[in-house]
Design an enzyme around this catalytic site. Structure first.
Site, PDB file in Angstrom:
ATOM      1  N   ASP A  60       0.767  -1.105  -0.050  1.00 10.23           N
ATOM      2  CA  ASP A  60      -0.155  -0.010  -0.043  1.00 10.23           C
ATOM      3  C   ASP A  60       0.883   1.123   0.249  1.00 10.23           C
ATOM      4  O   ASP A  60       1.896   1.526   0.851  1.00 10.23           O
ATOM      5  CB  ASP A  60      -0.755  -0.012   1.340  1.00 10.23           C
ATOM      6  CG  ASP A  60      -2.020  -0.951   1.191  1.00 10.23           C
ATOM      7  OD1 ASP A  60      -2.474  -1.512   0.237  1.00 10.23           O
ATOM      8  OD2 ASP A  60      -2.451  -1.546   2.241  1.00 10.23           O
ATOM      9  N   ASP A  73     -13.646  -3.694  -1.417  1.00  7.13           N
ATOM     10  CA  ASP A  73     -13.329  -3.133  -0.022  1.00  7.13           C
ATOM     11  C   ASP A  73     -14.799  -3.561   0.524  1.00  7.13           C
ATOM     12  O   ASP A  73     -15.736  -2.673   0.266  1.00  7.13           O
ATOM     13  CB  ASP A  73     -13.040  -2.014   0.335  1.00  7.13           C
ATOM     14  CG  ASP A  73     -11.433  -1.611  -0.123  1.00  7.13           C
ATOM     15  OD1 ASP A  73     -10.869  -2.560  -0.370  1.00  7.13           O
ATOM     16  OD2 ASP A  73     -11.388  -0.643  -0.637  1.00  7.13           O
TER      17      ASP A  73
END
Length: 252
Positions: A11, A130
């Site tokens: 990330d 998500d």
């Protein structure tokens, strides 16, 4: 039997690798290019590189960093964050990405999925979802790096995206992210066993047995981890050796 894949996730925020819990409290985890090269050398099957604030900051993914990464890794890598168009994907593929991951932009404009599939093939298009389990027991889709709840159920959205041509699902449970308490077995199993494309489980890896569970109990095709690898709590060679002992097919 197809080998199960172990995927390391980077990330990226402000050019650095970060790791948080439940999508917040980010801490620095190192230089993404160095980490990517290290994981490739360690035997990771793939890398996922997510520019986590690109959508929020309304900017493009860091193509220069992607290019740098491509020169240092010899395994497939998927890039996501801020992708809105065929042109964006072209730029990333030209800079060395193998696949791209789309999330919020695809939800807001589902025809983007079919456009990208038509141009680059479904094997190139990964739909990142998500998802969060709410008090009513349902798993909902969230956008903008987990900031915005939608009224859409995770399974329904995954099914719709696959009908539009998405070739793979990267499923991240926000409830499990960074907790190290194990993957979201229930929702992963629902998608893996009822959809015709590979599902990558993400969020919650804390020990080697968690990987066994997600492969055996949830039928995931791949499992992704970030913090447990970044902070050397689990090494990829040890993990693969362990999984092999559990009769799970992996590339050693």
């Amino acid at each position: 039997m197809l080998a199960k894949r172990i995927i390391s996730c980077l990330d990226i925020k402000n050019g650095r690798t970060v790791k948080g819990t439940n999508f917040i409290n980010l801490q620095d985890a190192g230089d993404p290019v160095e980490l990517g090269a290290f994981y490739a050398q360690q035997g990771a099957d793939e890398l996922v590189f997510l520019d986590i604030t690109a959508t929020i900051e309304k900017r493009k993914t860091l193509s220069e960093l992607v290019n740098k990464m491509a020169h240092h890794v010899n395994i497939p890598f998927t890039v996501g964050g801020g992708i809105q168009s065929v042109e964006d994907v072209n730029l990333l593929l030209q800079n060395g990405a193998d696949k791209i991951s789309i999330n919020s932009a695809a939800f807001k404009n589902p025809s983007l999925i079919s456009e990208l599939v038509k141009e680059f093939g479904s094997q190139c298009v990964v739909l990142a979802i998500d998802t969060k389990k709410e008090d009513d027991g349902n798993w909902y889709v969230y956008l903008n790096g987990g900031r915005t709840k939608t009224g859409m159920f995770c399974f329904d959205w995954a099914k719709k995206a696959i009908n539009l041509g998405a070739g793979e699902i990267l499923l991240t449970s926000m409830n499990h992210d960074g907790t190290k308490n194990g993957f979201a077995i229930e929702i992963t199993k629902l998608l893996s066993e009822n959809l015709p494309v590979p599902v990558i489980a993400s969020g919650g890896a804390g020990n080697m047995n968690h990987f066994t569970e997600v492969f055996k109990d949830a039928s995931a095709d791949a499992a992704l981890a970030a913090g447990t690898f970044h902070f050397k709590e689990i090494t990829i060679p040890d993990l693969k050796k362990y999984l092999s002992q559990q009769n799970i097919a992996v590339r050693l």
